[in-house]
Design a protein around this motif. Structure first.
Motif, PDB file in Angstrom:
ATOM      1  N   VAL A  95       0.910  -1.107   0.148  1.00 24.77           N
ATOM      2  CA  VAL A  95      -0.065  -0.102  -0.095  1.00 24.77           C
ATOM      3  C   VAL A  95       0.625   1.116  -0.113  1.00 24.77           C
ATOM      4  N   ILE A 104      -7.275   2.603   5.409  1.00 27.67           N
ATOM      5  CA  ILE A 104      -7.045   2.048   4.245  1.00 27.67           C
ATOM      6  C   ILE A 104      -7.514   0.440   4.130  1.00 27.67           C
ATOM      7  N   TYR A 159      -8.398  -3.866   0.858  1.00 27.32           N
ATOM      8  CA  TYR A 159      -7.866  -2.519   0.742  1.00 27.32           C
ATOM      9  C   TYR A 159      -8.991  -1.579   0.132  1.00 27.32           C
ATOM     10  N   SER A 162      -8.328   5.376  -1.153  1.00 23.94           N
ATOM     11  CA  SER A 162      -8.847   6.741  -0.832  1.00 23.94           C
ATOM     12  C   SER A 162      -8.898   7.665  -2.028  1.00 23.94           C
TER      13      SER A 162
END
Length: 162
Positions: A95, A104, A159, A162
Motif C-alpha cells: 500500500v 485503508i 484494501y 482513498s
C-alpha cells in the motif's frame, strides 16, 4: 481600390489556408489503465488458543483486552478463568501509505461467541508493508448464551483506495 483588392487577396489566401488545415485533421482516442497492485498476503493466522470460562459465574460483565502483540493487557469480571496470550495474525500489503492503516483497510471486526459474547479485532502497522491483526477486546455479556466449543471466523481484509 488597390488596397481593397490586396486585402481581399490576403483574406482569400487566409481562408483557403484555414480550409486546407481543417480538411487535414483527425481525432484520436487515448486510453490509459491505472492499476495499483496491493497484493495482500497472509503470513500467519490469528490464534486465540483455549479460553476457559467459569460456568458457575452468573454475572454478565467480563472483559479482557490484548495489546497489539497479543499479550493480555486487561481483565475485568469473574467469568474468565484463563486465556492464553494470542498468537497475532500477520499479513503484508503493498500500500502507498502503510502508516495510515486505519483508513485503508476494511475487515470483519467481530467474532461471535454466542449471544452478546464476542471478540473484536484491530489492525496495527508494524513496519514497511507488514501489518498485524490482533484481538482487541473479548467480552462475556450473556453467560446464558455461552456454550463450550470451537469458534472461528474468516477475517476478510480488503484494501479501500482513498
Amino acid at each position: 481600390m488597390k488596397n481593397y483588392i490586396l486585402l481581399l487577396g490576403v483574406a482569400t489566401v487566409a481562408l483557403g489556408s484555414y480550409c486546407a488545415y481543417a480538411g487535414n485533421s483527425a481525432t484520436m482516442t487515448v486510453t490509459a489503465t491505472i492499476a495499483h497492485d496491493v497484493s495482500l498476503t497472509v503470513t500467519h493466522d490469528l490464534e486465540l488458543g483455549t479460553i476457559t470460562i467459569n460456568p458457575a459465574y452468573t454475572g454478565n460483565d467480563t472483559y479482557w483486552t490484548y495489546s497489539t502483540s497479543g499479550i493480555i493487557s486487561y481483565t475485568s469480571g469473574k467469568a474468565l478463568v484463563s486465556a492464553p496470550n494470542a498468537t497475532i495474525g500477520t499479513f503484508t500489503a503493498n500500500v502507498p501509505d502503510p502508516s495510515n492503516h486505519g483508513n485503508i483497510f476494511d475487515y470483519t471486526a467481530e467474532m461471535s461467541l454466542g449471544g452478546k459474547n464476542y471478540c473484536s479485532f484491530g489492525v496495527f502497522h508494524i513496519s514497511g508493508n507488514t501489518f498485524v491483526i490482533y484481538p482487541d477486546e473479548c467480552g462475556i455479556e450473556d453467560m446464558s448464551a455461552l456454550t463450550a466449543g470451537t469458534y472461528s471466523v474468516p477475517i476478510n481484509i480488503s484494501y479501500i483506495p482513498s
